[in-house]
Design an enzyme around this catalytic site. Structure first.
Site, mmCIF file in Angstrom:
data_model
loop_
_atom_site.group_PDB
_atom_site.id
_atom_site.type_symbol
_atom_site.label_atom_id
_atom_site.label_comp_id
_atom_site.label_asym_id
_atom_site.label_seq_id
_atom_site.Cartn_x
_atom_site.Cartn_y
_atom_site.Cartn_z
ATOM 1 N N ASP A 169 5.145 -29.080 -41.723
ATOM 2 C CA ASP A 169 3.955 -29.045 -40.866
ATOM 3 C C ASP A 169 4.277 -28.434 -39.496
ATOM 4 O O ASP A 169 5.396 -28.550 -39.006
ATOM 5 C CB ASP A 169 3.406 -30.477 -40.696
ATOM 6 C CG ASP A 169 1.996 -30.474 -40.147
ATOM 7 O OD1 ASP A 169 1.263 -29.474 -40.326
ATOM 8 O OD2 ASP A 169 1.606 -31.481 -39.512
ATOM 9 N N ARG A 173 0.554 -24.594 -34.892
ATOM 10 C CA ARG A 173 0.891 -24.876 -33.486
ATOM 11 C C ARG A 173 2.016 -23.967 -33.000
ATOM 12 O O ARG A 173 2.025 -23.527 -31.863
ATOM 13 C CB ARG A 173 1.277 -26.355 -33.325
ATOM 14 C CG ARG A 173 0.055 -27.262 -33.186
ATOM 15 C CD ARG A 173 0.393 -28.698 -33.439
ATOM 16 N NE ARG A 173 0.631 -28.943 -34.867
ATOM 17 C CZ ARG A 173 1.260 -29.997 -35.342
ATOM 18 N NH1 ARG A 173 1.758 -30.896 -34.522
ATOM 19 N NH2 ARG A 173 1.403 -30.147 -36.654
ATOM 20 N N ARG A 176 -2.650 -18.087 -36.231
ATOM 21 C CA ARG A 176 -1.998 -19.119 -37.041
ATOM 22 C C ARG A 176 -1.177 -18.544 -38.200
ATOM 23 O O ARG A 176 -0.126 -19.082 -38.557
ATOM 24 C CB ARG A 176 -3.067 -20.076 -37.611
ATOM 25 C CG ARG A 176 -3.770 -20.927 -36.568
ATOM 26 C CD ARG A 176 -4.870 -21.774 -37.231
ATOM 27 N NE ARG A 176 -4.352 -22.551 -38.346
ATOM 28 C CZ ARG A 176 -3.751 -23.745 -38.216
ATOM 29 N NH1 ARG A 176 -3.622 -24.292 -37.040
ATOM 30 N NH2 ARG A 176 -3.295 -24.387 -39.276
ATOM 31 N N HIS A 234 2.588 -19.282 -40.418
ATOM 32 C CA HIS A 234 2.816 -19.477 -41.862
ATOM 33 C C HIS A 234 3.882 -18.510 -42.377
ATOM 34 O O HIS A 234 4.727 -18.868 -43.193
ATOM 35 C CB HIS A 234 1.513 -19.281 -42.641
ATOM 36 C CG HIS A 234 0.459 -20.297 -42.312
ATOM 37 N ND1 HIS A 234 0.733 -21.641 -42.224
ATOM 38 C CD2 HIS A 234 -0.870 -20.171 -42.033
ATOM 39 C CE1 HIS A 234 -0.386 -22.302 -41.919
ATOM 40 N NE2 HIS A 234 -1.359 -21.427 -41.797
ATOM 41 N N SER A 265 -2.004 -28.446 -49.778
ATOM 42 C CA SER A 265 -2.543 -29.721 -50.263
ATOM 43 C C SER A 265 -3.931 -29.550 -50.867
ATOM 44 O O SER A 265 -4.605 -28.532 -50.629
ATOM 45 C CB SER A 265 -2.613 -30.727 -49.099
ATOM 46 O OG SER A 265 -3.702 -30.414 -48.245
ATOM 47 N N ARG A 272 -9.855 -25.595 -45.007
ATOM 48 C CA ARG A 272 -9.588 -24.646 -43.907
ATOM 49 C C ARG A 272 -10.484 -23.406 -44.066
ATOM 50 O O ARG A 272 -11.017 -23.155 -45.159
ATOM 51 C CB ARG A 272 -8.112 -24.256 -43.910
ATOM 52 C CG ARG A 272 -7.240 -25.466 -43.629
ATOM 53 C CD ARG A 272 -5.796 -25.103 -43.463
ATOM 54 N NE ARG A 272 -5.027 -26.306 -43.152
ATOM 55 C CZ ARG A 272 -3.846 -26.325 -42.570
ATOM 56 N NH1 ARG A 272 -3.267 -25.196 -42.240
ATOM 57 N NH2 ARG A 272 -3.229 -27.460 -42.321
ATOM 58 N N LEU A 319 20.126 -26.756 -57.911
ATOM 59 C CA LEU A 319 18.979 -27.388 -57.243
ATOM 60 C C LEU A 319 17.667 -27.133 -57.998
ATOM 61 O O LEU A 319 17.415 -26.023 -58.453
ATOM 62 C CB LEU A 319 18.868 -26.797 -55.824
ATOM 63 C CG LEU A 319 17.649 -27.209 -54.994
ATOM 64 C CD1 LEU A 319 17.767 -28.669 -54.545
ATOM 65 C CD2 LEU A 319 17.490 -26.309 -53.762
ATOM 66 N N LEU A 331 1.373 -39.343 -44.057
ATOM 67 C CA LEU A 331 1.848 -38.770 -45.317
ATOM 68 C C LEU A 331 0.898 -37.716 -45.885
ATOM 69 O O LEU A 331 1.288 -36.939 -46.769
ATOM 70 C CB LEU A 331 2.086 -39.870 -46.343
ATOM 71 C CG LEU A 331 3.179 -40.882 -45.944
ATOM 72 C CD1 LEU A 331 3.296 -41.995 -46.978
ATOM 73 C CD2 LEU A 331 4.525 -40.194 -45.764
ATOM 74 N N SER A 332 -0.342 -37.689 -45.398
ATOM 75 C CA SER A 332 -1.296 -36.652 -45.823
ATOM 76 C C SER A 332 -1.319 -36.435 -47.340
ATOM 77 O O SER A 332 -1.287 -35.310 -47.829
ATOM 78 C CB SER A 332 -1.003 -35.321 -45.107
ATOM 79 O OG SER A 332 -1.042 -35.496 -43.709
HETATM 80 C C1 IPE Z 1 0.059 -31.426 -44.810
HETATM 81 O O1 IPE Z 1 -0.191 -30.824 -43.581
HETATM 82 C C2 IPE Z 1 0.002 -30.414 -45.900
HETATM 83 C C3 IPE Z 1 1.084 -29.439 -45.926
HETATM 84 C C4 IPE Z 1 2.112 -29.389 -45.125
HETATM 85 C C5 IPE Z 1 1.006 -28.467 -46.982
HETATM 86 P P1 IPE Z 1 -1.659 -30.786 -42.962
HETATM 87 O O2 IPE Z 1 -1.527 -30.103 -41.642
HETATM 88 O O3 IPE Z 1 -2.613 -30.217 -43.918
HETATM 89 O O4 IPE Z 1 -1.994 -32.332 -42.773
HETATM 90 P P2 IPE Z 1 -3.013 -33.063 -41.811
HETATM 91 O O5 IPE Z 1 -4.371 -32.471 -42.074
HETATM 92 O O6 IPE Z 1 -2.569 -32.821 -40.413
HETATM 93 O O7 IPE Z 1 -2.902 -34.502 -42.179
HETATM 94 C C1 IPE Z 2 1.597 -26.539 -42.265
HETATM 95 O O1 IPE Z 2 1.264 -26.044 -41.024
HETATM 96 C C2 IPE Z 2 1.329 -25.542 -43.353
HETATM 97 C C3 IPE Z 2 0.201 -25.884 -44.221
HETATM 98 C C4 IPE Z 2 -0.505 -26.973 -44.163
HETATM 99 C C5 IPE Z 2 -0.139 -24.914 -45.236
HETATM 100 P P1 IPE Z 2 -0.183 -26.213 -40.407
HETATM 101 O O2 IPE Z 2 -0.994 -25.015 -40.751
HETATM 102 O O3 IPE Z 2 -0.800 -27.503 -40.802
HETATM 103 O O4 IPE Z 2 0.157 -26.202 -38.859
HETATM 104 P P2 IPE Z 2 -0.467 -27.126 -37.737
HETATM 105 O O5 IPE Z 2 -0.306 -28.537 -38.169
HETATM 106 O O6 IPE Z 2 -1.912 -26.740 -37.623
HETATM 107 O O7 IPE Z 2 0.321 -26.796 -36.521
HETATM 108 MG MG MG Z 3 -0.761 -29.356 -39.996
#
Ligand code: IPE
Ligand code: IPE
Ligand code: MG
Length: 225
Positions: free
Chosen positions: A12, A16, A25, A29, A57, A63, A123, A180-181
């Site tokens: 995650d 940001r 953004r 990624h 997820s 999104r 692995l 834990l999302s």
């Molecule tokens: C969890 O991150 C999913 C992945 C890292 C793929 P999110 O950024 O989607 O989770 P929330 O929405 O902050 O809980």
């Molecule tokens: C995690 O990063 C990647 C995915 C969920 C695919 P985010 O896209 O959630 O990044 P933040 O949490 O918005 O910074």
């Molecule tokens: Mg996130």
């Protein structure tokens, strides 16, 4: 010393990371996908058997379409471009999650990499894509019933997507959030949890090593004394 058989990571903080640099953004990624090499090679070299990475997820469909499209495209590129990483490091590719909504192109690429790496015995790198724990458990229960099983803890565990990888020993979440999302809820019932403020694109094997060293020294009790 605890044995680390199954490491799971919630990757995650990509958005940001990009925002902090006044980038869009999607740049986060892209950078995030590169970090996987360092982490996978570290795990392969240090005899960690299973590494599950949360990449997309069941909730991430919420999104904007442009970001979802970018992520699925990145996933396709990742799978195509990382073939060498898998083959050179004896890594076997697996996925957990419901693949049915993906395009045939993506499904074929996934099947192809699984196929090409099926004889690798180092692995197991397991990508969690269109993965949600509640979705996985629900599918497992239905599958167990269809296969004529009574619902027990064992029959549910046996029908989870992740059945062959065992329970999670250590679960790391980067990006500073402490939740834990919907990730590996069943499998993490006795996992050690580690939360780091480091955003995923800045995470590396050095920090992973520090977290693992701490994990190894913890007294895991599993309800006993
Ligand atoms: C969890 O991150 C999913 C992945 C890292 C793929 P999110 O950024 O989607 O989770 P929330 O929405 O902050 O809980
Ligand atoms: C995690 O990063 C990647 C995915 C969920 C695919 P985010 O896209 O959630 O990044 P933040 O949490 O918005 O910074
Ligand atoms: Mg996130």
């Amino acid at each position: 010393m605890n044995i680390l058989n199954h490491l799971a990571i919630i990757m995650d903080g990509n958005g940001r990371w990009a925002k902090n640099r006044s980038l869009v953004r999607t740049n986060g990624h892209k950078k995030g996908a590169d970090v996987v090499n360092d982490i996978a090679i570290y795990c392969a070299k240090n005899n960690i058997k299973n590494l599950t990475l949360y990449a997309f997820s069941t909730e991430n469909w919420k999104r904007p379409k442009s970001e979802v499209d970018f992520l699925l495209n990145l996933l396709l590129k990742f799978i195509k471009l990382k073939e060498e990483l898998f083959l050179q490091n004896n890594i076997r590719f697996h996925t957990i999650g419901d693949l049915s909504p993906f395009s045939n192109k993506l499904k074929d690429a996934i099947a192809n990499l699984k196929n090409k790496t099926q004889n690798n015995n180092g692995l197991n790198l397991i990508l969690a894509i269109n993965y949600g724990s509640q979705n996985e458990i629900t599918r497992a229960v239905n599958l167990a019933l269809e296969n004529g099983y009574k619902i027990t803890e064992q029959s549910i565990a046996k029908h989870l997507d992740s059945a062959s990888f065992g329970d999670v020993d250590l679960l790391i979440r980067t990006g500073g959030e402490q939740r834990l999302s919907n990730f590996l809820l069943w499998q993490s019932s006795y996992a050690e949890l580690a939360f780091t403020p480091t955003l995923w694109p800045d995470f590396n094997s050095k920090e992973l090593e520090e977290i693992i060293a701490k994990f190894k020294s913890i007294h895991r009790k599993f309800g006993a004394i």
